[in-house]
Scaffold this active site. Structure first.
Site, PDB file in Angstrom:
ATOM      1  N   ASP A  93      -9.007   3.941  -2.076  1.00  0.00           N
ATOM      2  CA  ASP A  93      -9.877   4.392  -0.990  1.00  0.00           C
ATOM      3  C   ASP A  93     -11.176   5.011  -1.484  1.00  0.00           C
ATOM      4  O   ASP A  93     -11.345   6.231  -1.547  1.00  0.00           O
ATOM      5  CB  ASP A  93      -9.114   5.376  -0.099  1.00  0.00           C
ATOM      6  CG  ASP A  93      -7.947   4.704   0.600  1.00  0.00           C
ATOM      7  OD1 ASP A  93      -7.934   3.454   0.642  1.00  0.00           O
ATOM      8  OD2 ASP A  93      -7.058   5.410   1.082  1.00  0.00           O
ATOM      9  N   ASP A 100       0.844  -1.194   0.000  1.00  0.00           N
ATOM     10  CA  ASP A 100       0.000   0.000   0.000  1.00  0.00           C
ATOM     11  C   ASP A 100       0.880   1.245   0.000  1.00  0.00           C
ATOM     12  O   ASP A 100       2.108   1.150   0.142  1.00  0.00           O
ATOM     13  CB  ASP A 100      -0.879  -0.070   1.266  1.00  0.00           C
ATOM     14  CG  ASP A 100      -1.931   1.005   1.281  1.00  0.00           C
ATOM     15  OD1 ASP A 100      -2.297   1.526   0.211  1.00  0.00           O
ATOM     16  OD2 ASP A 100      -2.399   1.346   2.401  1.00  0.00           O
ATOM     17  N   GLU A 135       2.541   5.045  -4.030  1.00  0.00           N
ATOM     18  CA  GLU A 135       2.518   5.962  -5.207  1.00  0.00           C
ATOM     19  C   GLU A 135       3.842   6.673  -5.388  1.00  0.00           C
ATOM     20  O   GLU A 135       4.147   7.024  -6.537  1.00  0.00           O
ATOM     21  CB  GLU A 135       1.373   6.963  -5.045  1.00  0.00           C
ATOM     22  CG  GLU A 135       0.002   6.338  -5.151  1.00  0.00           C
ATOM     23  CD  GLU A 135      -0.332   5.407  -3.986  1.00  0.00           C
ATOM     24  OE1 GLU A 135       0.151   5.662  -2.874  1.00  0.00           O
ATOM     25  OE2 GLU A 135      -1.031   4.419  -4.211  1.00  0.00           O
TER      26      GLU A 135
END
Ligand code: GLC
Length: 797
Positions: free
Chosen positions: A480, A404, A407
């Site tokens: 999300d 997770d 990015e």
């Protein structure tokens, strides 16, 4: 051309001029203008790469996206010289390069235009935006539609839109938020029945405009790097998808359990809570394979640690879960807490493996653990080190890893500043170039580590950020999202779009991550998720104490949720076969109807209907209180799954949508393989295989792929590929089977259920032996045979 900016002279656009010379080297052609070189490489009869050196100097030819397995196979190609152009011919296309300015026109062999440059390649020095911007502009063809580009939360057809790739932690995104988490610079064009694709393999921030700025122009550009794109001719869009997979690679088969149901929450802890959830699933007989541990399993969010208080004996816990059939997946983020007493921090600093700012200081930023440093996954030594860290986790019993925040996400800034340095496999670049591959390479290193340490079991990895090619080692989820009906719609378009962008193994947080769904929304979302390659409930419900488990909404909803999770498990052989098609050929598992019936213009703007594999058509219930839904069915025969009502395609039909059902259709002519009910993969030896056969006039084909569902025996022939051929004559139905492969499944019982026979049969013939049909063979309008052996031909007449 002068563009109005505060520093006008830097924004001049430059264009190639006249071709002065050219040369051919094998399947590479080079065209030289006074400033620019075009390298045109014929990869196959349908794939050509265009690469431009604006100032006459090519950069390193290196890609993190392109598969090592990509092989060139130009069967035939040639060049012809014309007064105004050069023409490169393959057996499928012709590429014209204009002498005047390198402008490209691509036609099929009948001379029909597939794709044509407007001004084509050009560039601009634009210091405010980072340096040199490379552009390519193309003409929009009449009636053209555009698809692809990863996880964009907007209508599937991108005509009239502009989108951007720069991986972003987009917490609580909305429709049209852009950019999101993934960076897939690949799109499809479809016009006049012709489909093609363009893969712009550039890792800088990339932008794509599909007729938004100028109605008749499509352009794509990058804030650095080279104009380097692959043109892929279809003409079928699904063939384009397969060629894109040939370039960027195909997925490996996952363990079969990963296609079961996954339950996640931020977070299930302490361990008593995890045990309680596991027990609820088994007590209520709701099937489930994977349980996830979010960040609270760690000691102060330090990766590769376990909280002493909440998880004092993780090995014992995971062993107990495994005994109940649960596979444990744990989260691992890239941020390594700055803490001199933390061994991983000690190692990363001693080995000098963390990213640094341009001035040499560590790139430090806050994420969950507080101040962190971040591994430079673009360095092969760092990837190797990272892979090694999974040894202990797998020894503890972990079967999957969830990457997770890659990015990469940083709280104050969103992401890294652009000056951060990266090794980039020896190139030494700034974050501008490495940003879009950070999560791609993190998940690569994770997958390599898991694979090594779980051997011979297959690994399971899920990542939030991705670049083209991530499908080779990881699944993804849509990030999300929010518990709203709009997000249910977004989940559907995003998963379809990801599938046609190479990332089929995708799902959304079922029920929504942020906020609280009611029972109806959760149930409708489970229904959609049943047909997504990755089926996972996840929610950020920890803080509020809200529960988003299948039983959280009361018995009425629980019963329906359970029935769909059960259906998911029954469909596993079909879904696994669909995964195999994806793994073997790169065929998207989810197929928007435009990809299934591209000649039918009615399908080009549909967002709500898609196919999972060859035979199931799905449209989710998209509004609260909806009592019926109109669904467009492409040409062919279709059966409504829940009552076998037969429909003729090429039209929209309206279907009632009681809570226990959803618009789900089976294609006439299909054989859909099903397992008996189970609680989890591996619960028992499967002794019965059920073939749901749907009658259609004429001849049709279906396949079933099987193997052990784990391990790598399939690579040495331990698989079974069954090819079914259905055909009919008046009052006669015939099903033939052919087998390839050496895998012997356990099952000894074969239940054949033939739906929709248009006549009342009297007997059946099994491999030449005739037997009468008895009343017990007719079950709810279906002809059902329980056979105790394999067969090659079945006739019912
Ligand atoms: C991020 C993830 C989410 C996860 C949370 C805590 O927001 O997208 O899935 O639960 O971090 O780890």
């Amino acid at each position: 051309m002068q563009v109005a900016t505060t520093s006008g002279k830097y924004s001049v656009k430059h264009y190639p001029d006249i071709i002065q010379s050219w040369k051919k080297e094998g399947n590479y052609f080079y065209f030289y203008t006074s400033t620019t070189i075009l390298e045109l490489r014929v990869i196959s009869d349908k794939i050509v790469r265009f690469r431009y050196a604006a100032d006459g100097q090519f950069q390193r030819d290196f890609s993190y996206a392109v598969s090592e397995k990509l092989e060139e196979s130009p069967e035939f190609f040639d060049i012809r010289e014309w007064a105004d152009s050069f023409e490169i011919i393959t057996t499928a296309i012709r590429v014209f390069v204009a002498r005047e300015n390198l402008r490209i026109t691509i036609t099929d062999t009948d001379g029909r235009i597939i794709n044509q440059d407007e001004t084509g390649f050009h560039w601009q020095y634009y210091l405010q935006k980072g340096g040199k911007i490379v552009y390519c502009t193309k003409l929009v063809q009449e009636g053209e539609s555009f698809y692809g580009l990863g996880d964009k939360p907007t209508e599937l057809n991108l005509r009239g839109k502009r989108v951007e790739n720069y991986g972003t932690d987009a917490y609580g995104y909305a429709k049209d938020t852009d950019p999101l988490y993934r960076n897939i610079p690949f799109y499809y064009g479809l016009h006049n029945g012709i489909g093609y694709g363009i893969f712009f393999d550039n890792t800088f921030r990339t932008l794509f405009d599909f007729g938004k700025e100028r109605e008749d122009v499509t352009s794509f550009w990058a804030r650095g790097g080279e104009m380097n794109y692959y043109f892929i001719y279809g003409p079928a869009l699904l063939q384009v998808a397969e060629s894109y997979a040939r370039i960027t690679g195909t997925a490996e088969l996952p363990p079969l359990w990963a296609l079961g149901y996954h339950q996640c929450r931020w977070s299930y802890y302490p361990e008593s809570k995890v045990r309680e959830v596991a027990k609820e699933f088994r007590d209520r007989k709701i099937p489930c394979d994977a349980l996830y541990l979010d960040i609270d399993y760690m000691e102060g969010f330090r990766c590769f640690t376990w909280s002493k208080e909440s998880f004092p004996d993780p090995k014992a816990l995971l062993k107990d879960l495994s005994a109940q059939g649960f596979k444990t997946v744990v989260i691992i983020d890239p941020g390594i807490k700055v803490d001199p007493d933390y061994p991983i921090y000690q190692e990363i600093t001693q080995k000098d493996f963390a990213c640094k700012r341009a001035d040499g200081a560590y790139m430090e930023g806050d994420v969950w653990p507080g101040k962190c440093v971040f591994p430079d996954f673009t360095d092969p030594k760092v990837r190797e080190w990272w892979s090694g860290l999974f040894k202990d986790l797998t020894a503890t019993g972990v079967r999957g890893v969830w990457n997770d925040m890659n990015e990469p996400a940083v709280f104050e800034l969103g992401t890294f500043p652009e000056d951060v340095r990266h090794d980039y496999d020896g190139e030494n670049v700034s974050h501008r170039k490495a940003h879009n591959v950070y999560g791609h390479l993190m998940s690569k290193a994770t997958a390599a580590g898991l694979k090594k340490h779980l051997m011979p079991q297959r690994p399971f990895v899920i990542t939030r950020s991705a670049y083209s090619g991530t499908q080779r080692w990881s699944s993804v989820w849509t990030g999300d999202n929010i518990a709203s009906w709009e997000h249910l719609w977004l989940a559907s378009v995003q998963c379809q779009r990801l599938a046609v962008s190479g990332l089929s193994f995708a799902g959304s947080d079922i029920g929504g991550f942020i906020g609280e769904p009611d029972g109806e929304l959760y149930t409708r979302w489970i229904q959609l998720g049943t047909f997504h390659p990755l089926m996972r409930t996840h929610s950020a419900s920890n803080e509020t104490g809200f529960n988003q488990d299948p039983w959280s909404f009361g018995p009425e909803f629980e019963a329906v949720v359970k029935s769909f999770i059960q259906l998911r498990y029954r469909l596993l052989p079909y879904i696994y076969t669909t995964f195999w098609q994806y793994a073997a050929y790169g065929t998207p598992m989810l197929r928007p109807l435009a990809f299934v019936a591209q000649q039918d213009e009615n399908t080009h703007d549909l967002n709500h209907e898609f196919m999972l594999g060859d035979s199931l058509l799905i449209s989710h219930v998209s509004e609260a209180g909806m009592t019926e839904k109109s669904v467009y069915l492409p040409e062919g025969t279709w059966y409504y799954y829940f009552n076998d009502q037969r429909y003729t395609g090429g039209q929209a039909v309206t279907i009632p949508t009681p809570l226990a059902e959803m618009p789900l259709f089976v294609k006439g002519g299909a054989v859909v393989a099903q397992y008996p009910d189970m609680q989890y993969v591996g619960e028992f030896k499967i002794m019965e295989m059920i073939q749901q056969v749907y009658f259609a006039e004429g001849t049709t084909h279906s396949i079933l792929y099987e193997d052990a569902g784990d391990h790598y025996g399939y690579k040495t022939g331990q698989y079974n590929l069954v090819r079914f051929k259905q055909s009919s004559e008046p009052n006669l139905f015939r099903l033939k089977k052919k087998f390839v492969g050496k895998y012997n499944a356990d099952y000894t019982h074969h239940r054949i259920r033939v739906h929709g026979l248009p006549f009342t049969p009297k007997e059946y013939v099994l491999d030449g032996v005739t037997a009468p049909l008895q009343p017990e063979h007719f079950v709810d309008g279906v002809v059902e045979l329980n056979l105790l052996r394999k067969f090659e031909e079945l006739v019912i007449r």
